[in-house]
Structures are given as structure tokens and as C-alpha cells.
Design an enzyme around this catalytic site. Structure first.
Site, short mmCIF file in Angstrom:
data_model
loop_
_atom_site.label_atom_id
_atom_site.label_comp_id
_atom_site.label_asym_id
_atom_site.label_seq_id
_atom_site.Cartn_x
_atom_site.Cartn_y
_atom_site.Cartn_z
N MET A 8 -2.08 1.27 -37.39
CA MET A 8 -2.90 0.05 -36.65
C MET A 8 -4.08 -0.29 -37.39
O MET A 8 -5.02 0.66 -37.11
CB MET A 8 -3.16 0.50 -35.28
CG MET A 8 -1.89 0.46 -34.28
SD MET A 8 -2.22 1.01 -32.55
CE MET A 8 -3.05 -0.61 -32.03
N GLU A 9 -4.04 -1.07 -37.83
CA GLU A 9 -5.14 -1.80 -38.93
C GLU A 9 -6.48 -2.15 -37.95
O GLU A 9 -6.13 -2.73 -36.59
CB GLU A 9 -4.89 -3.18 -39.55
CG GLU A 9 -5.46 -3.23 -40.74
CD GLU A 9 -6.61 -4.44 -40.75
OE1 GLU A 9 -7.63 -4.14 -41.49
OE2 GLU A 9 -6.53 -5.29 -39.83
N GLN A 68 0.43 3.33 -46.09
CA GLN A 68 1.11 2.50 -46.02
C GLN A 68 0.62 1.28 -47.14
O GLN A 68 -0.64 1.04 -47.14
CB GLN A 68 1.01 1.80 -44.61
CG GLN A 68 1.97 0.76 -44.47
CD GLN A 68 1.72 -0.01 -43.16
OE1 GLN A 68 0.71 -0.60 -42.66
NE2 GLN A 68 2.95 -0.02 -42.09
N CYS A 98 4.12 -6.91 -40.52
CA CYS A 98 3.13 -7.63 -40.07
C CYS A 98 3.10 -9.04 -39.69
O CYS A 98 3.46 -10.06 -40.66
CB CYS A 98 1.78 -7.32 -41.12
SG CYS A 98 0.15 -8.22 -40.89
N LYS A 139 8.77 -0.11 -42.45
CA LYS A 139 8.54 -0.58 -41.24
C LYS A 139 8.93 -1.83 -40.86
O LYS A 139 8.40 -2.85 -41.73
CB LYS A 139 7.30 -0.32 -40.79
CG LYS A 139 6.99 -0.65 -39.21
CD LYS A 139 5.86 0.37 -38.95
CE LYS A 139 5.27 0.00 -37.58
NZ LYS A 139 4.72 -1.34 -37.22
N ASN A 199 10.22 2.17 -32.13
CA ASN A 199 8.91 1.60 -31.96
C ASN A 199 8.79 0.52 -30.97
O ASN A 199 9.53 -0.44 -31.18
CB ASN A 199 8.01 1.58 -33.32
CG ASN A 199 6.76 0.78 -33.01
OD1 ASN A 199 6.56 -0.24 -33.70
ND2 ASN A 199 5.70 1.42 -32.31
N GLY A 200 7.81 0.39 -30.34
CA GLY A 200 7.44 -0.72 -29.56
C GLY A 200 7.46 -0.41 -27.89
O GLY A 200 8.28 0.16 -27.35
N GLU A 201 6.43 -0.61 -27.18
CA GLU A 201 6.21 -0.57 -25.77
C GLU A 201 6.50 0.93 -25.18
O GLU A 201 7.00 0.88 -23.96
CB GLU A 201 7.26 -1.66 -25.31
CG GLU A 201 6.89 -2.42 -24.04
CD GLU A 201 5.36 -3.29 -24.43
OE1 GLU A 201 5.13 -3.76 -25.31
OE2 GLU A 201 4.61 -3.25 -23.24
N ARG A 224 0.04 1.28 -29.37
CA ARG A 224 -1.12 0.92 -28.44
C ARG A 224 -1.12 2.08 -27.42
O ARG A 224 -2.11 2.48 -27.13
CB ARG A 224 -1.02 -0.43 -27.91
CG ARG A 224 -1.14 -1.61 -28.95
CD ARG A 224 -0.82 -2.96 -28.56
NE ARG A 224 0.83 -2.74 -28.23
CZ ARG A 224 1.45 -3.42 -27.33
NH1 ARG A 224 0.98 -4.61 -26.82
NH2 ARG A 224 2.89 -3.31 -27.29
C1 LIG Z 1 -4.38 -3.76 -33.75
C2 LIG Z 1 -3.03 -3.57 -34.37
C3 LIG Z 1 -2.87 -3.31 -35.55
C4 LIG Z 1 -1.73 -3.16 -36.54
N1 LIG Z 1 -1.73 -2.66 -37.50
C5 LIG Z 1 -0.65 -2.49 -38.29
C6 LIG Z 1 -0.37 -2.00 -39.58
O1 LIG Z 1 -1.59 -1.92 -40.15
N2 LIG Z 1 0.94 -1.64 -40.17
C7 LIG Z 1 1.85 -2.02 -39.44
O2 LIG Z 1 2.91 -1.47 -39.93
N3 LIG Z 1 1.90 -2.25 -37.84
C8 LIG Z 1 0.64 -2.30 -37.36
N4 LIG Z 1 0.63 -2.54 -36.01
C9 LIG Z 1 1.97 -2.54 -35.28
C10 LIG Z 1 2.05 -1.33 -34.71
O3 LIG Z 1 2.26 -0.31 -35.71
C11 LIG Z 1 3.17 -1.12 -33.82
O4 LIG Z 1 4.45 -1.40 -34.49
C12 LIG Z 1 3.17 -2.21 -32.48
O5 LIG Z 1 1.90 -1.92 -32.06
C13 LIG Z 1 4.44 -1.97 -31.57
O6 LIG Z 1 4.13 -0.43 -30.96
P1 LIG Z 1 3.23 -0.54 -29.49
O7 LIG Z 1 4.04 -1.45 -28.50
O8 LIG Z 1 3.52 1.12 -29.32
O9 LIG Z 1 1.98 -0.86 -29.85
C14 LIG Z 1 -0.58 -2.90 -35.60
C15 LIG Z 1 -0.57 -3.30 -34.07
C16 LIG Z 1 -1.71 -3.41 -33.58
C17 LIG Z 1 -1.68 -3.93 -31.98
#
Ligand SMILES: Cc1cc2nc3c(=O)[nH]c(=O)nc-3n(C[C@H](O)[C@H](O)[C@H](O)COP(=O)(O)O)c2cc1C
Length: 309
Positions: A8-9, A68, A98, A139, A199-201, A224
Site C-alpha cells: 500500500m503506497e 514490488q 494500480c 498482482k 485479495n479485496g474487502e 486496508r
Molecule cells: C492507499 C492504497 C495504496 C495502495 N498501494 C498499492 C501498491 O503500491 N501496489 C499494489 O499492488 N496495490 C496497492 N494498493 C491496492 C492494495 O494492495 C489492495 O489490492 C486493495 O486495497 C484491495 O485490498 P483491500 O480491500 O483488502 O484493501 C493500494 C491500495 C490503497 C488503498
């Protein structure tokens, strides 16, 4: 069950990876993305985003960290993947999910989901550049406007030699809006013979159970939710109770001490506000705290407020 901490960037830096892997049974972390355009990046870029390179590319508690990369040029991605491995990376992850406009404009991130042939070329080039004993993962999202390109893209990455695939179960257009469409991951799992990570939610143990049942896979990636509930992986894997607010405050203080010593506090205020914006989803106290610190720009001012809690 394998649990992976999502990249998560802007939030999941090495300090947060340290903090979360100390209190959770994560099997793997992934760094924030390193943007590759048309050059071999200097070593300092890799060390900045992944200081764990100084310690065998694991967090202090021993969880492996994968680096990554994000980009669209197969040769430059391969060159930088090789560079990362020379510096001690224990695996490479490729970002094709992304949704950011600046990244997609240059055909990086999710934009590549429209070009499975390029995904294949990138996977082949990076796999060839990375030593055989180190994994290359990727991913993806389910598609760009529609959830319609996941089988073609998964197949392309698999044929290109990727060892593992994480799937954020939404399209780019879906953004981060619930629901996640975990059942499509079951289709991907049937189509390719490598581990597929769901992944997701996933915000709690019940979501984790449903994600596993619908995707048919036992590897989960937490994003998140891992920030909203700092011991989420322990709740899911070890049946731990969710942390109480005073324990979360202790973690915030731990994080603050490290950030402040680490970089004179310049970068800390934004990161801690970002984390609080996720903690608010689980803890009403975090919403009140967020309002208190929202306008503060100095780390010491924020730390004083944390000490008073
Ligand atoms: C603030 C933020 C930054 C993220 N940065 C990246 C990243 O650098 N590389 C990536 O592959 N996914 C990134 N994601 C996506 C997450 O890795 C993940 O796939 C996405 O949040 C869904 O999962 P979740 O519902 O559990 O949050 C980012 C998501 C958020 C909200």
C-alpha cells in the site's frame, strides 16, 4: 492458510511492516511500488523503499519482504528486477493493478490489463532475469472497465513464468467499492497451475471465511483491513480478539517514536493521519483523534496528543 500483507503506497512503509509483522502471523509482505521507466535505478532507491534489504530482506520479526516493481517496459523491468535481486531481494512482485491516472497514462499498472501480450512479455523477461530460486509474483485486478480480462491475463502471466498471482477481486472501474467478486478467483484457480492469492474487502474473520469459500483458495492478502484492525491476521489465523483501543494507542506511540527518530518527523504527520483514516473504520476513538490532529503538521505536536490519551 497463508496470509500476505498487501502493498500500500503511502501507508505500508518498512516501519508499518515491522509493526504489523511483530504482532501478526504474516507469511509475506510486499513493498510499496518502485516505479520503473527507462533506466536502471540506483541502489539507494531500493534501500529507501525496502530498508529490509540490509537484513536479508525480512522484517525484524523475520517475515520475508518482496520488492514490488511497477512499469510497462519489459526490458527495464527485468533489468531492475535483477538489480533488486543483486541487492538481496528474496522475490519480485509486479504491479498490474494500480488505478492511478498518472501511472495509467504511461500504460503502467492497471492499464496493462488491456494488453495480455505485453503482460506475457514482461513476465518472461522478469522471470529470465531473476535467479531461478527466487519467486516472481504478479498482482492484477479483474479487468479495466468490466470484470472480463482476468482469465486471459492470468493465463498470460502463468505462461510467462510467474510463480504466484495475487488477484484484487475488482475491476479498475470498481475502484475500492464493495463488494469484492471473490468467485472469479475460483475460475482463475481452475485455469492456471500456480498459487492464486485472494485479495479485496477482507475486514474480519467472517469475511476471510467467505473469501476462502468463494475463491476456493487458502491464501489471502490483507490491505486496508490490516490497517483498520492492526491484529487482523492474528484474529483470522489464531482466533485472537480484536485489539482494544488502549493497545492500539500503544502501537500508535511505537510507530511515532520510530518515525520521529527515523526522519526528523517530516513524513510522519501524513503517514499517521493516513493510518488513522483506516483505524476510524474500526474504532470510534480514532475518529475523534483524527479530528484533533488533522491540522497539525509537526510530529512532536501529534506525539504530545498521543501521550495524553
Ligand atoms: C492507499 C492504497 C495504496 C495502495 N498501494 C498499492 C501498491 O503500491 N501496489 C499494489 O499492488 N496495490 C496497492 N494498493 C491496492 C492494495 O494492495 C489492495 O489490492 C486493495 O486495497 C484491495 O485490498 P483491500 O480491500 O483488502 O484493501 C493500494 C491500495 C490503497 C488503498
Amino acid at each position: 492458510m497463508r496470509l500476505i500483507l498487501a502493498p500500500m503506497e503511502g501507508v505500508l512503509d518498512h516501519l508499518m511492516r515491522d509493526l504489523l509483522t511483530r504482532i501478526n502471523p504474516y507469511d509475506l509482505c510486499v513493498t510499496e511500488f518502485i516505479r520503473v521507466v527507462d533506466m536502471r535505478l540506483p541502489a539507494r532507491v531500493f534501500y529507501r523503499l525496502c530498508p529490509e534489504l540490509h537484513q536479508e530482506c525480512t522484517t525484524p520479526s523475520g517475515t520475508p519482504v518482496r520488492i514490488q516493481l511497477l512499469g510497462q517496459d519489459a526490458d527495464w523491468l527485468a533489468e531492475n528486477a535483477a538489480q533488486a535481486c543483486r541487492l538481496g531481494a528474496n522475490g519480485i512482485d509486479l504491479n498490474f493493478g494500480c488505478p492511478a491516472k498518472t501511472v495509467n497514462k504511461h500504460r503502467g499498472g492497471a492499464a496493462l490489463l488491456a494488453d495480455s501480450e505485453q503482460l506475457y512479455r514482461i513476465a518472461c523477461a522478469v522471470r529470465a532475469a531473476v535467479p531461478a530460486h527466487l519467486p516472481v509474483s504478479a498482482k492484477i485486478r479483474l479487468g479495466i472497465d468490466e470484470r472480463d480480462s482476468y482469465l486471459e491475463n492470468s493465463q498470460a502471466l502463468y505462461e510467462g513464468g510467474v510463480d504466484e498471482l495475487a488477484v484484487h477481486a475488482r475491476s479498475k472501474r470498481d475502484g475500492y467499492r464493495p463488494p469484492a467478486y471473490w468467485h472469479h478467483i475460483a475460475e482463475i484457480r481452475r485455469a492456471i497451475a500456480i498459487p492464486v492469492i485472494t485479495n479485496g474487502e477482507i475486514w474480519n474473520a467472517a469475511d476471510a471465511r467467505r473469501a476462502r469459500a468463494e475463491s476456493g483458495g487458502s491464501s489471502l492478502m490483507l490491505g486496508r483491513g490490516a490497517l483498520a484492525l492492526p491484529n487482523l491476521a492474528a484474529v483470522i489465523k489464531a482466533g485472537q480478539q480484536p485489539l482494544a483501543w488502549p493497545e492500539v494507542v500503544r502501537l500508535l506511540l511505537d510507530y511515532s517514536r520510530q518515525e520521529i527518530t527515523g526522519d526528523k518527523g517530516v513524513y510522519y504527520p501524513n503517514r499517521v493521519k493516513q493510518w488513522l483514516s483506516y483505524l476510524k473504520l474500526q474504532y470510534s476513538q480514532a475518529a475523534a483523534l483524527f479530528l484533533q490532529i488533522r491540522t497539525l503538521k509537526r510530529a512532536d505536536e501529534i506525539q504530545q496528543i498521543l501521550h495524553r490519551l
